[in-house]
Design a protein around this motif. Structure first.
Motif, PDB file in Angstrom:
ATOM      1  N   GLY A 187       0.852  -1.711   0.528  1.00 59.39           N
ATOM      2  CA  GLY A 187       0.315   0.146  -0.252  1.00 59.39           C
ATOM      3  C   GLY A 187       1.112   1.343  -0.108  1.00 59.39           C
ATOM      4  N   VAL A 188       0.188   2.763   0.053  1.00 59.44           N
ATOM      5  CA  VAL A 188       0.680   3.619   0.281  1.00 59.44           C
ATOM      6  C   VAL A 188       0.642   4.424   1.406  1.00 59.44           C
ATOM      7  N   PRO A 205      -0.153  17.877   3.527  1.00 63.63           N
ATOM      8  CA  PRO A 205       0.868  19.789   3.418  1.00 63.63           C
ATOM      9  C   PRO A 205       0.977  19.530   5.324  1.00 63.63           C
ATOM     10  N   ASN A 206      -0.553  19.083   5.492  1.00 62.23           N
ATOM     11  CA  ASN A 206      -1.104  19.873   7.325  1.00 62.23           C
ATOM     12  C   ASN A 206      -0.503  18.212   7.629  1.00 62.23           C
ATOM     13  N   ARG A 207       0.665  17.348   7.331  1.00 62.54           N
ATOM     14  CA  ARG A 207       1.105  16.313   8.081  1.00 62.54           C
ATOM     15  C   ARG A 207       0.095  15.209   8.676  1.00 62.54           C
ATOM     16  N   ALA A 208      -1.189  15.337   7.906  1.00 61.93           N
ATOM     17  CA  ALA A 208      -1.901  14.540   7.981  1.00 61.93           C
ATOM     18  C   ALA A 208      -1.832  13.247   7.686  1.00 61.93           C
ATOM     19  N   SER A 209      -1.710  11.966   7.886  1.00 60.94           N
ATOM     20  CA  SER A 209      -1.344  10.485   7.220  1.00 60.94           C
ATOM     21  C   SER A 209      -2.413   9.676   6.928  1.00 60.94           C
ATOM     22  N   LEU A 210      -2.790   9.024   5.789  1.00 54.99           N
ATOM     23  CA  LEU A 210      -3.160   8.289   5.474  1.00 54.99           C
ATOM     24  C   LEU A 210      -2.816   7.102   4.382  1.00 54.99           C
ATOM     25  N   ASP A 211      -2.868   6.149   5.348  1.00 61.43           N
ATOM     26  CA  ASP A 211      -2.965   5.006   4.572  1.00 61.43           C
ATOM     27  C   ASP A 211      -3.717   4.314   3.714  1.00 61.43           C
ATOM     28  N   VAL A 212      -3.519   3.980   2.735  1.00 59.99           N
ATOM     29  CA  VAL A 212      -4.001   3.059   1.710  1.00 59.99           C
ATOM     30  C   VAL A 212      -3.522   2.015   0.598  1.00 59.99           C
ATOM     31  N   LEU A 243       4.620   8.624   0.574  1.00 58.16           N
ATOM     32  CA  LEU A 243       4.874   9.604   0.218  1.00 58.16           C
ATOM     33  C   LEU A 243       4.639  10.863   0.462  1.00 58.16           C
ATOM     34  N   HIS A 244       4.935  11.952   1.117  1.00 57.04           N
ATOM     35  CA  HIS A 244       4.799  13.114   1.449  1.00 57.04           C
ATOM     36  C   HIS A 244       5.100  14.546   1.062  1.00 57.04           C
ATOM     37  N   PHE A 245       3.709  14.857   1.195  1.00 55.42           N
ATOM     38  CA  PHE A 245       3.703  16.097   0.160  1.00 55.42           C
ATOM     39  C   PHE A 245       3.910  17.518   0.758  1.00 55.42           C
ATOM     40  N   ARG A 304      -8.414  14.700   3.858  1.00 54.82           N
ATOM     41  CA  ARG A 304      -9.802  14.565   5.119  1.00 54.82           C
ATOM     42  C   ARG A 304     -10.842  14.042   4.418  1.00 54.82           C
ATOM     43  N   ILE A 305     -11.288  14.084   3.082  1.00 51.11           N
ATOM     44  CA  ILE A 305     -12.583  13.216   2.630  1.00 51.11           C
ATOM     45  C   ILE A 305     -12.114  11.858   2.743  1.00 51.11           C
ATOM     46  N   GLY A 306     -10.450  11.661   1.819  1.00 47.80           N
ATOM     47  CA  GLY A 306     -10.251  10.233   2.023  1.00 47.80           C
ATOM     48  C   GLY A 306     -10.328   9.808   3.352  1.00 47.80           C
ATOM     49  N   MET A 307      -9.752  10.185   4.840  1.00 48.38           N
ATOM     50  CA  MET A 307      -9.970   9.586   5.324  1.00 48.38           C
ATOM     51  C   MET A 307     -11.737   8.668   5.791  1.00 48.38           C
ATOM     52  N   ARG A 308     -12.624   9.511   5.088  1.00 45.38           N
ATOM     53  CA  ARG A 308     -14.091   9.041   5.117  1.00 45.38           C
ATOM     54  C   ARG A 308     -14.168   8.847   4.273  1.00 45.38           C
ATOM     55  N   ASN A 309     -14.076   8.661   3.234  1.00 37.86           N
ATOM     56  CA  ASN A 309     -14.288   8.373   1.266  1.00 37.86           C
ATOM     57  C   ASN A 309     -13.144   6.978   1.191  1.00 37.86           C
TER      58      ASN A 309
END
Ligand SMILES: Cc1cc2nc3c(=O)[nH]c(=O)nc-3n(C[C@H](O)[C@H](O)[C@H](O)COP(=O)(O)OP(=O)(O)OC[C@H]3O[C@@H](n4cnc5c(N)ncnc54)[C@H](O)[C@@H]3O)c2cc1C
Length: 413
Positions: free
Chosen positions: A77-78, A83-90, A208-210, A375-380
């Motif tokens: 996965g990725v 930029p605000n340092r929130a991260s999402l595992d996909v 990937l750190h944007f 943020r949307i990705g965390m729920r969607n």
């Protein structure tokens, strides 16, 4: 002088795929590379699902051998960091069980090893004559073929048709095809190998750190076998010039001063040097063929502008070039008009993804939008799929070209 039907300049992924496909058609070719393999190539070393798909299409036995190849690290996965340092595992697949299904959807493999794997495949081919340590620097179009020479004029090949696969700094691309580097369609990248980076995902997700200052580019950490990692930065050349960025210094500063990353690199050791290379992007349609030649891979500016992925597209374009050689031989026609079918096929197969990625690249230039998307990705679930399939699932990507996908995404927020 060596005489051949096809000369492939370059034995990287694009050139190797072309020659391997020509072997399947039983068409003889000469492959010339200025390097002697195994050789390094500055890269993130990420192999997407496209790589295995394409090699399997050329010859399933090559795919099987790649699966058995030990030098690669499976990745499941990725991790996206906004930029605000929130991260999402996909994860690449919504449900996966490594014990049940040990084959991963993606891999990370040093190019020193992967490209050598491809060259070993070339050495198995009876119809492929490989010359290593020979450079092609001069090109002369004659009525019955191209005469190709090194600078000294001592190594000479005459071919009916040329597959140009000599990468981002291709002289043929500049001098013959007249395609030059444009900072808006080019990424400057640097890469380093590290040992002992901590905090890696247990299922070897690539990271990937944007970071704000790099947009629309990113900083990456890709896990390799034996506790090593490929670490790098890629930024649009236009941004590098405008902001006068020093990528090596940025990398060093990030690893030393970033509150999160500095801890993870506290005991990490740099292996070798930090090296840079260009990424010619497919964010603009170009003419990729002419009388008796076709441009493939980086020599044809085919890197995905959003993900920076170029190995898969290099393989696809090499294979398509070989298919067009077969068609040209059957028609006994190597004219620009005949070979234009190469361009048509490239943009039929790779065009929709390249266009979509160009749009994505523009979209993520705005940090606030990227933060929102995450943020949307965390729920969607749909957006998470979108983000993972940008990297690995070709079939899923096709869905992204449908406007209904975006409509649903907005309605489901
Ligand atoms: C920093 C960075 C990170 C990247 N990360 C990734 C990633 O993680 N995943 C991904 O898919 N892609 C990535 N890419 C892109 C990827 O590296 C390229 O798209 C890919 O290597 C293209 O393959 P190619 O065969 O076209 O060219 P190359 O791999 O560059 O091969 C060209 C070959 O031609 C030979 N050659 C050059 N000049 C001559 C000459 N005059 N005569 C004879 N031979 C010659 C060279 O020796 C070389 O072997 C990255 C690129 C960079 C710079």
């Amino acid at each position: 002088m060596i005489e051949t039907t096809v000369c492939v300049i370059g034995a990287g992924p694009a050139g190797a795929a072309a020659a391997l496909q020509l072997q399947q058609f039983n068409i003889p070719c000469v492959v010339v590379d200025k390097a002697v393999f195994p050789r390094d190539k500055v890269c993130g070393d990420g192999l997407s699902g496209k790589v295995l798909t394409c090699l399997n299409r050329i010859n399933p036995e090559i795919g099987t051998r790649l699966m058995e190849f030990q030098a690669k690290q499976g990745s499941w996965g990725v991790t996206f960091v906004a930029p605000n340092r929130a991260s999402l595992d996909v994860a690449y697949r919504p449900v996966y069980d490594k014990a049940q299904e040990p084959s991963a959807a993606g891999y990370v493999c040093k190019r020193m090893d992967f490209d050598n794997f491809l060259v070993d495949e070339l050495k198995r081919c009876e119809q492929v004559q490989l010359f290593e340590g020979q450079s092609i620097d001069k090109y002369e179009l004659q009525p019955d073929g191209y005469v190709l020479r090194d600078n000294a004029g001592t190594f000479v090949v005459k071919a009916q048709v040329v597959i140009v696969a000599n990468g981002a700094h291709s002289g043929f691309t500049k001098e013959v095809a007249k395609i030059t580097m444009e900072p808006r369609h080019y990424i400057a990248g640097i890469r380093a190998y590290y040992q002992g980076v901590t905090g890696m995902h247990e299922d070897s997700f690539i990271e990937l750190h944007f970071l704000d200052e790099l947009l629309p580019g990113y900083f990456w950490i890709f896990p390799l076998p034996n506790g090593e990692a490929n670490v790098g930065v890629g930024v649009l050349s236009e941004v590098v010039r405008k902001k006068k960025l020093n990528l090596k210094k940025m990398l060093q500063d990030t690893l030393e001063k970033d509150p999160v990353l500095s801890k993870r690199f506290e005991n990490a050791e740099l292996l070798g040097t930090v090296d840079g290379y260009g990424l010619p992007l497919g964010s603009k349609r170009r003419t990729l063929s002419g009388d008796r030649y076709m441009l493939t891979g980086d020599a044809g500016y085919l890197i995905d502008p959003f993900t920076g992925e170029g190995i898969g597209n290099a393989l696809y374009s090499g294979r398509i070039a070989a298919q067009q050689v077969k068609a040209a031989l059957e028609a006994n026609d190597f004219s620009a008009t005949q070979l234009k079918k190469y361009d048509d096929e490239i943009y039929r197969v790779l065009g929709p993804e390249l266009q979509l990625s160009t749009r994505m690249q523009k979209l993520v230039q705005r940090p606030w939008l990227f933060n929102l998307l995450l943020r949307i990705g965390m729920r969607n679930k749909q957006l998470r799929e979108l983000m993972s399939c940008m990297f690995y699932e070709v079939d899923l990507r096709k869905r992204l070209t449908r406007p209904s996908f975006y409509l649903k995404l907005l309605l489901n927020r």
